[in-house]
Motif scaffolding. Structure first.
Motif, PDB file in Angstrom:
ATOM      1  N   TYR A 130       4.285  61.944  81.946  1.00  0.00           N
ATOM      2  CA  TYR A 130       3.035  62.664  82.855  1.00  0.00           C
ATOM      3  C   TYR A 130       3.649  63.828  83.660  1.00  0.00           C
ATOM      4  CZ  TYR A 130       0.608  58.359  84.032  1.00  0.00           C
ATOM      5  OH  TYR A 130      -0.620  56.700  83.820  1.00  0.00           O
ATOM      6  N   GLY A 131       5.021  64.487  83.216  1.00  0.00           N
ATOM      7  CA  GLY A 131       5.271  65.595  83.703  1.00  0.00           C
ATOM      8  C   GLY A 131       5.047  66.340  82.230  1.00  0.00           C
ATOM      9  N   PHE A 132       5.376  65.716  80.986  1.00  0.00           N
ATOM     10  CA  PHE A 132       4.367  66.637  80.275  1.00  0.00           C
ATOM     11  C   PHE A 132       3.282  66.874  80.175  1.00  0.00           C
ATOM     12  CE2 PHE A 132       8.633  64.329  77.769  1.00  0.00           C
ATOM     13  CZ  PHE A 132       9.506  65.132  77.751  1.00  0.00           C
ATOM     14  N   ILE A 133       2.138  66.165  80.274  1.00  0.00           N
ATOM     15  CA  ILE A 133       1.540  66.494  80.446  1.00  0.00           C
ATOM     16  C   ILE A 133       0.831  67.574  82.329  1.00  0.00           C
ATOM     17  CG2 ILE A 133      -1.248  65.239  81.441  1.00  0.00           C
ATOM     18  CD1 ILE A 133      -0.206  62.773  79.793  1.00  0.00           C
ATOM     19  N   LEU A 134       0.980  67.660  82.769  1.00  0.00           N
ATOM     20  CA  LEU A 134       1.536  68.653  83.863  1.00  0.00           C
ATOM     21  C   LEU A 134       1.600  70.259  83.270  1.00  0.00           C
ATOM     22  CD1 LEU A 134       2.667  66.693  87.376  1.00  0.00           C
ATOM     23  CD2 LEU A 134       0.109  67.143  86.057  1.00  0.00           C
ATOM     24  N   ILE A 135       2.744  69.654  82.552  1.00  0.00           N
ATOM     25  CA  ILE A 135       3.513  71.428  82.046  1.00  0.00           C
ATOM     26  C   ILE A 135       2.463  71.618  81.063  1.00  0.00           C
ATOM     27  CG2 ILE A 135       4.884  72.401  80.851  1.00  0.00           C
ATOM     28  CD1 ILE A 135       7.239  70.729  81.432  1.00  0.00           C
ATOM     29  N   THR A 136       1.839  70.728  80.055  1.00  0.00           N
ATOM     30  CA  THR A 136       0.774  70.942  79.557  1.00  0.00           C
ATOM     31  C   THR A 136      -0.199  72.101  80.010  1.00  0.00           C
ATOM     32  OG1 THR A 136       1.991  69.543  77.738  1.00  0.00           O
ATOM     33  CG2 THR A 136      -0.596  70.750  77.112  1.00  0.00           C
ATOM     34  N   PHE A 150      -6.359  65.184  87.129  1.00  0.00           N
ATOM     35  CA  PHE A 150      -5.610  65.172  88.772  1.00  0.00           C
ATOM     36  C   PHE A 150      -6.012  63.587  88.947  1.00  0.00           C
ATOM     37  CE2 PHE A 150      -6.992  69.480  87.694  1.00  0.00           C
ATOM     38  CZ  PHE A 150      -6.023  70.522  88.581  1.00  0.00           C
ATOM     39  N   ARG A 151      -7.023  62.780  88.495  1.00  0.00           N
ATOM     40  CA  ARG A 151      -6.942  61.308  88.877  1.00  0.00           C
ATOM     41  C   ARG A 151      -6.403  60.909  88.705  1.00  0.00           C
ATOM     42  NH1 ARG A 151     -10.170  64.640  90.888  1.00  0.00           N
ATOM     43  NH2 ARG A 151     -11.933  65.511  88.866  1.00  0.00           N
ATOM     44  N   LYS A 152      -6.021  60.564  86.712  1.00  0.00           N
ATOM     45  CA  LYS A 152      -5.001  59.390  86.505  1.00  0.00           C
ATOM     46  C   LYS A 152      -3.478  59.745  86.936  1.00  0.00           C
ATOM     47  CE  LYS A 152      -3.076  57.753  81.761  1.00  0.00           C
ATOM     48  NZ  LYS A 152      -4.465  56.475  82.273  1.00  0.00           N
ATOM     49  N   ILE A 153      -2.760  60.820  86.648  1.00  0.00           N
ATOM     50  CA  ILE A 153      -1.502  61.691  86.985  1.00  0.00           C
ATOM     51  C   ILE A 153      -1.900  61.106  88.457  1.00  0.00           C
ATOM     52  CG2 ILE A 153       0.404  63.348  86.732  1.00  0.00           C
ATOM     53  CD1 ILE A 153      -0.523  63.204  83.474  1.00  0.00           C
ATOM     54  N   ILE A 154      -2.365  62.581  89.024  1.00  0.00           N
ATOM     55  CA  ILE A 154      -1.551  62.959  90.442  1.00  0.00           C
ATOM     56  C   ILE A 154      -2.632  62.238  92.085  1.00  0.00           C
ATOM     57  CG2 ILE A 154      -2.684  64.864  92.393  1.00  0.00           C
ATOM     58  CD1 ILE A 154      -2.615  66.590  89.915  1.00  0.00           C
ATOM     59  N   TRP A 213      -1.447  58.135  74.027  1.00  0.00           N
ATOM     60  CA  TRP A 213      -1.127  57.347  73.433  1.00  0.00           C
ATOM     61  C   TRP A 213      -0.288  56.499  72.906  1.00  0.00           C
ATOM     62  CZ3 TRP A 213       0.051  57.350  67.952  1.00  0.00           C
ATOM     63  CH2 TRP A 213       0.098  56.449  66.761  1.00  0.00           C
ATOM     64  N   ARG A 214       1.217  57.374  72.850  1.00  0.00           N
ATOM     65  CA  ARG A 214       2.582  57.679  73.191  1.00  0.00           C
ATOM     66  C   ARG A 214       2.645  56.742  73.839  1.00  0.00           C
ATOM     67  NH1 ARG A 214       4.708  59.408  68.008  1.00  0.00           N
ATOM     68  NH2 ARG A 214       7.197  58.967  69.202  1.00  0.00           N
ATOM     69  N   SER A 215       2.446  56.847  75.320  1.00  0.00           N
ATOM     70  CA  SER A 215       2.902  56.805  76.223  1.00  0.00           C
ATOM     71  C   SER A 215       2.695  54.873  76.514  1.00  0.00           C
ATOM     72  CB  SER A 215       2.935  56.859  77.396  1.00  0.00           C
ATOM     73  OG  SER A 215       3.102  56.571  78.741  1.00  0.00           O
ATOM     74  N   THR A 216       3.345  54.359  77.137  1.00  0.00           N
ATOM     75  CA  THR A 216       3.303  52.811  77.911  1.00  0.00           C
ATOM     76  C   THR A 216       3.243  52.361  78.760  1.00  0.00           C
ATOM     77  OG1 THR A 216       5.928  52.492  77.450  1.00  0.00           O
ATOM     78  CG2 THR A 216       4.522  51.870  75.583  1.00  0.00           C
ATOM     79  N   TYR A 217       3.639  53.093  79.691  1.00  0.00           N
ATOM     80  CA  TYR A 217       3.583  53.396  81.126  1.00  0.00           C
ATOM     81  C   TYR A 217       2.286  53.655  81.318  1.00  0.00           C
ATOM     82  CZ  TYR A 217       3.522  54.788  86.245  1.00  0.00           C
ATOM     83  OH  TYR A 217       3.685  54.234  87.411  1.00  0.00           O
ATOM     84  N   ARG A 218       1.508  52.754  82.851  1.00  0.00           N
ATOM     85  CA  ARG A 218       1.003  52.162  82.995  1.00  0.00           C
ATOM     86  C   ARG A 218       0.589  52.162  84.856  1.00  0.00           C
ATOM     87  NH1 ARG A 218      -0.607  52.358  79.103  1.00  0.00           N
ATOM     88  NH2 ARG A 218      -2.034  51.530  78.235  1.00  0.00           N
ATOM     89  N   ASN A 219      -0.068  53.577  85.678  1.00  0.00           N
ATOM     90  CA  ASN A 219       0.274  53.362  87.063  1.00  0.00           C
ATOM     91  C   ASN A 219      -0.613  52.152  87.942  1.00  0.00           C
ATOM     92  OD1 ASN A 219      -2.719  53.530  87.502  1.00  0.00           O
ATOM     93  ND2 ASN A 219      -2.578  55.307  87.280  1.00  0.00           N
ATOM     94  N   ASP A 220       0.022  51.578  89.247  1.00  0.00           N
ATOM     95  CA  ASP A 220      -0.304  50.488  89.631  1.00  0.00           C
ATOM     96  C   ASP A 220      -2.256  50.256  90.277  1.00  0.00           C
ATOM     97  OD1 ASP A 220       2.125  50.096  90.267  1.00  0.00           O
ATOM     98  OD2 ASP A 220       1.709  50.900  92.858  1.00  0.00           O
ATOM     99  N   ILE A 221      -3.155  51.049  89.643  1.00  0.00           N
ATOM    100  CA  ILE A 221      -4.372  51.232  89.099  1.00  0.00           C
ATOM    101  C   ILE A 221      -4.520  50.344  87.752  1.00  0.00           C
ATOM    102  CG2 ILE A 221      -7.291  52.114  89.383  1.00  0.00           C
ATOM    103  CD1 ILE A 221      -5.630  54.236  90.772  1.00  0.00           C
ATOM    104  N   GLU A 222      -3.876  50.607  87.146  1.00  0.00           N
ATOM    105  CA  GLU A 222      -4.529  49.819  85.570  1.00  0.00           C
ATOM    106  C   GLU A 222      -3.966  48.993  85.137  1.00  0.00           C
ATOM    107  OE1 GLU A 222      -3.151  54.043  83.379  1.00  0.00           O
ATOM    108  OE2 GLU A 222      -5.065  55.144  83.582  1.00  0.00           O
ATOM    109  N   ARG A 223      -2.478  49.185  85.932  1.00  0.00           N
ATOM    110  CA  ARG A 223      -1.453  47.250  85.646  1.00  0.00           C
ATOM    111  C   ARG A 223      -3.108  46.280  86.457  1.00  0.00           C
ATOM    112  NH1 ARG A 223       2.883  49.962  88.585  1.00  0.00           N
ATOM    113  NH2 ARG A 223       4.035  50.761  87.017  1.00  0.00           N
TER     114      ARG A 223
END
Length: 247
Positions: free
Chosen positions: A5-11, A147-151, A65-75
């Motif tokens: 998520y940090g990489f995405i925000l930087i991008t 703004f929705r998925k990450i923040i 696509w390469r990430s396997t992390y899911r936040n509480d919503i997506e779990r």
């Protein structure tokens, strides 16, 4: 927050700032290829918007696509696809309804209607029609992921829905550099956050956001002259009304 998520925000931030270096580089490249300098000055903002938005979207989607992390919503268990499609369609109408309500509130507060950000986009579209793809498709995809998925998703792990949606919506407003329309952007933020939590699928607010942006940009681009004429007539009627009240 996970490093992906940090990489995405930087991008996303780099995309917003990329015009500082990318614009002059694109200008020099066009001039070197024989395009008139004055012509390049008008083309650079539009073409760099398309280039930066498309590259950022590609990079961010690859990271996800390469990430396997899911936040509480997506779990949680997502709604079935057919319900997701229905919510996406309903979300478009919800977004427009939220805009109407927010605009009405802003009007009562004396905030001038009309978005300078939207007008700037329409001017870019007039010069480079491909900008429609950037602002109607790539832009909403990026904004919903950031703004929705990450923040919002990260805040929702720790805060109640209202506060998580409020903070992410305020950041959404700041990113558009139109703080006077914070109520309007907050209405959008709450609507898309609700769709995300309700369906557990980020694709739902993405589709609703893309549909809304596409409709608005196409209407303002295709019917720009008619809209300006309607605005002129409305302003004239308001002036006449004030003149009558004065007498």
């Amino acid at each position: 927050m996970k490093k992906e998520y940090g990489f995405i925000l930087i991008t996303y931030i780099l995309m917003q700032l990329s015009g500082i270096a990318g614009g002059p580089l694109l200008y020099k490249t066009g001039v070197a290829l024989g395009v008139e300098p004055i012509r390049m000055e008008t083309l650079v903002p539009g073409y760099w918007t398309v280039i930066s938005f498309s590259l950022a979207t590609l990079i961010i989607l690859l990271i996800l696509w390469r990430s396997t992390y899911r936040n509480d919503i997506e779990r949680q268990k997502p709604v079935p696809l057919h319900f997701a499609a229905l919510w996406a369609i309903l979300g478009v109408f919800m977004a427009f309804a939220a805009q109407i309500i927010a605009s009405s509130i802003e009007t009562r507060l004396g905030i001038p209607q009309g978005s300078e950000n939207t007008q700037d986009i329409i001017e870019l579209v007039k010069g480079v029609p491909l900008v429609i793809l950037a602002v109607a498709v790539f832009g909403p995809i990026l904004e919903e992921i950031v703004f929705r998925k990450i923040i919002f998703g990260s805040l929702y792990n720790r805060l109640p829905f209202f506060f998580a949606a409020l903070i992410s919506s305020l950041m959404f407003s700041v990113a558009h550099a139109e703080l006077e329309h914070t109520i309007l952007y907050a209405a959008m933020g709450f609507t898309f956050a609700f769709l995300y939590v309700k369906t557990k699928r980020i694709i739902v607010p993405i589709v609703a956001h893309v549909s809304m942006n596409t409709f608005v940009v196409l209407i303002q681009y295709v019917f720009a002259d008619e809209i300006q004429e309607m605005i002129r007539k409305a302003e004239k009627m308001e002036q006449m009304s004030q003149w009558i009240r004065w007498f």
